[in-house]
Each structure stands twice: as structure tokens, then as C-alpha cells.
Design a protein around this motif. Structure first.
Motif, PDB file in Angstrom:
ATOM      1  N   THR A   1       0.819  -1.211   0.000  1.00 51.80           N
ATOM      2  CA  THR A   1       0.000   0.000   0.000  1.00 51.80           C
ATOM      3  C   THR A   1       0.850   1.257   0.000  1.00 51.80           C
ATOM      4  O   THR A   1       0.353   2.349  -0.261  1.00 51.80           O
ATOM      5  CB  THR A   1      -0.931   0.027   1.223  1.00 51.80           C
ATOM      6  OG1 THR A   1      -0.142  -0.046   2.407  1.00 51.80           O
ATOM      7  CG2 THR A   1      -1.915  -1.127   1.187  1.00 51.80           C
ATOM      8  N   GLY A   2       2.143   1.128   0.299  1.00 54.24           N
ATOM      9  CA  GLY A   2       3.036   2.276   0.325  1.00 54.24           C
ATOM     10  C   GLY A   2       4.433   1.854   0.733  1.00 54.24           C
ATOM     11  O   GLY A   2       4.763   0.667   0.764  1.00 54.24           O
TER      12      GLY A   2
ATOM     13  N   ALA B   1      -5.152  -7.004  -8.775  1.00 56.69           N
ATOM     14  CA  ALA B   1      -6.583  -6.802  -8.536  1.00 56.69           C
ATOM     15  C   ALA B   1      -6.877  -5.337  -8.201  1.00 56.69           C
ATOM     16  O   ALA B   1      -7.873  -4.768  -8.678  1.00 56.69           O
ATOM     17  CB  ALA B   1      -7.075  -7.716  -7.415  1.00 56.69           C
ATOM     18  N   LEU B   2      -6.024  -4.720  -7.389  1.00 55.07           N
ATOM     19  CA  LEU B   2      -6.194  -3.296  -7.081  1.00 55.07           C
ATOM     20  C   LEU B   2      -6.058  -2.468  -8.351  1.00 55.07           C
ATOM     21  O   LEU B   2      -6.830  -1.530  -8.592  1.00 55.07           O
ATOM     22  CB  LEU B   2      -5.161  -2.842  -6.043  1.00 55.07           C
ATOM     23  CG  LEU B   2      -5.370  -3.340  -4.624  1.00 55.07           C
ATOM     24  CD1 LEU B   2      -4.203  -2.924  -3.738  1.00 55.07           C
ATOM     25  CD2 LEU B   2      -6.678  -2.829  -4.052  1.00 55.07           C
TER      26      LEU B   2
ATOM     27  N   TYR C   1      -1.839   1.440  -5.207  1.00 59.34           N
ATOM     28  CA  TYR C   1      -0.886   0.486  -4.635  1.00 59.34           C
ATOM     29  C   TYR C   1       0.514   0.989  -4.971  1.00 59.34           C
ATOM     30  O   TYR C   1       0.667   1.959  -5.719  1.00 59.34           O
ATOM     31  CB  TYR C   1      -1.112  -0.933  -5.184  1.00 59.34           C
ATOM     32  CG  TYR C   1      -0.867  -1.063  -6.667  1.00 59.34           C
ATOM     33  CD1 TYR C   1       0.357  -1.538  -7.146  1.00 59.34           C
ATOM     34  CD2 TYR C   1      -1.846  -0.696  -7.590  1.00 59.34           C
ATOM     35  CE1 TYR C   1       0.579  -1.646  -8.516  1.00 59.34           C
ATOM     36  CE2 TYR C   1      -1.628  -0.796  -8.941  1.00 59.34           C
ATOM     37  CZ  TYR C   1      -0.408  -1.276  -9.409  1.00 59.34           C
ATOM     38  OH  TYR C   1      -0.180  -1.380 -10.754  1.00 59.34           O
ATOM     39  N   ALA C   2       1.517   0.358  -4.410  1.00 57.19           N
ATOM     40  CA  ALA C   2       2.904   0.757  -4.658  1.00 57.19           C
ATOM     41  C   ALA C   2       3.729  -0.451  -5.073  1.00 57.19           C
ATOM     42  O   ALA C   2       3.455  -1.581  -4.655  1.00 57.19           O
ATOM     43  CB  ALA C   2       3.507   1.385  -3.410  1.00 57.19           C
ATOM     44  N   VAL C   3       4.748  -0.194  -5.881  1.00 56.58           N
ATOM     45  CA  VAL C   3       5.714  -1.204  -6.287  1.00 56.58           C
ATOM     46  C   VAL C   3       7.079  -0.699  -5.832  1.00 56.58           C
ATOM     47  O   VAL C   3       7.453   0.441  -6.137  1.00 56.58           O
ATOM     48  CB  VAL C   3       5.713  -1.411  -7.815  1.00 56.58           C
ATOM     49  CG1 VAL C   3       6.708  -2.492  -8.210  1.00 56.58           C
ATOM     50  CG2 VAL C   3       4.322  -1.726  -8.326  1.00 56.58           C
TER      51      VAL C   3
ATOM     52  N   VAL D   1       7.290   3.131  -7.002  1.00 59.27           N
ATOM     53  CA  VAL D   1       6.308   3.569  -7.986  1.00 59.27           C
ATOM     54  C   VAL D   1       4.935   3.489  -7.331  1.00 59.27           C
ATOM     55  O   VAL D   1       4.517   2.423  -6.883  1.00 59.27           O
ATOM     56  CB  VAL D   1       6.342   2.683  -9.254  1.00 59.27           C
ATOM     57  CG1 VAL D   1       5.333   3.180 -10.279  1.00 59.27           C
ATOM     58  CG2 VAL D   1       7.743   2.640  -9.842  1.00 59.27           C
ATOM     59  N   HIS D   2       4.258   4.627  -7.239  1.00 60.32           N
ATOM     60  CA  HIS D   2       2.891   4.681  -6.706  1.00 60.32           C
ATOM     61  C   HIS D   2       1.940   4.746  -7.890  1.00 60.32           C
ATOM     62  O   HIS D   2       2.105   5.602  -8.770  1.00 60.32           O
ATOM     63  CB  HIS D   2       2.702   5.909  -5.815  1.00 60.32           C
ATOM     64  CG  HIS D   2       3.486   5.842  -4.554  1.00 60.32           C
ATOM     65  ND1 HIS D   2       2.981   5.286  -3.406  1.00 60.32           N
ATOM     66  CD2 HIS D   2       4.751   6.225  -4.260  1.00 60.32           C
ATOM     67  CE1 HIS D   2       3.900   5.344  -2.451  1.00 60.32           C
ATOM     68  NE2 HIS D   2       4.976   5.908  -2.949  1.00 60.32           N
ATOM     69  N   VAL D   3       0.958   3.849  -7.913  1.00 58.72           N
ATOM     70  CA  VAL D   3       0.020   3.759  -9.028  1.00 58.72           C
ATOM     71  C   VAL D   3      -1.398   3.950  -8.506  1.00 58.72           C
ATOM     72  O   VAL D   3      -1.784   3.330  -7.508  1.00 58.72           O
ATOM     73  CB  VAL D   3       0.127   2.387  -9.732  1.00 58.72           C
ATOM     74  CG1 VAL D   3      -0.844   2.300 -10.900  1.00 58.72           C
ATOM     75  CG2 VAL D   3       1.557   2.119 -10.189  1.00 58.72           C
ATOM     76  N   ALA D   4      -2.152   4.796  -9.185  1.00 55.09           N
ATOM     77  CA  ALA D   4      -3.572   4.993  -8.878  1.00 55.09           C
ATOM     78  C   ALA D   4      -4.277   5.255 -10.208  1.00 55.09           C
ATOM     79  O   ALA D   4      -4.433   6.403 -10.626  1.00 55.09           O
ATOM     80  CB  ALA D   4      -3.770   6.147  -7.904  1.00 55.09           C
TER      81      ALA D   4
END
Length: 87
Positions: free
Chosen positions: A19-20, A39-40, A47-49, A62-65
Motif C-alpha cells: 500500500t506504500g 486486482a487493485l 498500490y505501490a511497487v 512507484v505509486h500507481v492509482a
């Protein structure tokens, strides 16, 4: 649990999803599987990678939304200081 990819003679990069990222601890927050992150992503939820070499403090996060049309990339140095701002 982090995933590892290795090619002969190349650097191993650990890929973790969550999540971060907690820069003070150098740890993924809310760790999750690649399937849970997928899934998110499909739902447009954030979510974050986290990418890094095992055992090293440096990281690229990497934060993705998708629902917000946002991808932010941060880089952290060996002292866990953020070096780059979101793109």
C-alpha cells in the motif's frame, strides 16, 4: 513476499508490492502479493511497487492509482532520503 528476477551476470532486483513505502524503516507498508496488486490495479485502486537490490537501502518506489490517472516515481538513496519528486 518479494519476488526475485535474476539473469546470469546481472544485478538481482527485488520487486515488492504494498500500500506504500516507509522510508524511515526502508520497508514496504501493507505488503501484498503481485496478484493482490493486480486486482487493485484492475479496480483502479492505489498500490505501490518497490524495486531494490536485496540487502541495500536504496529503492525506487512507484505509486500507481489508475482511477486518478496517476503514476508517481520516487527514488531513495542509501540514507533513505527521497531524491526525486513524483512525475
Amino acid at each position: 513476499m518479494p519476488e526475485h528476477e535474476q539473469n546470469r551476470g546481472r544485478t538481482v532486483i527485488e520487486v515488492a508490492y504494498g500500500t506504500g513505502y516507509d522510508a524511515r524503516r526502508g520497508a514496504v507498508r501493507g505488503a501484498m502479493s503481485r496478484e493482490a496488486a493486480s486486482a487493485l490495479d484492475a479496480a483502479g485502486d492505489p498500490y505501490a511497487v518497490v524495486l531494490r537490490e536485496p540487502g541495500r537501502p536504496e529503492a525506487v518506489v512507484v505509486h500507481v492509482a489508475r482511477a486518478a490517472h496517476f503514476v508517481g516515481i520516487w527514488a531513495y538513496d542509501a540514507h533513505r532520503r527521497r531524491l526525486a519528486r513524483p512525475t
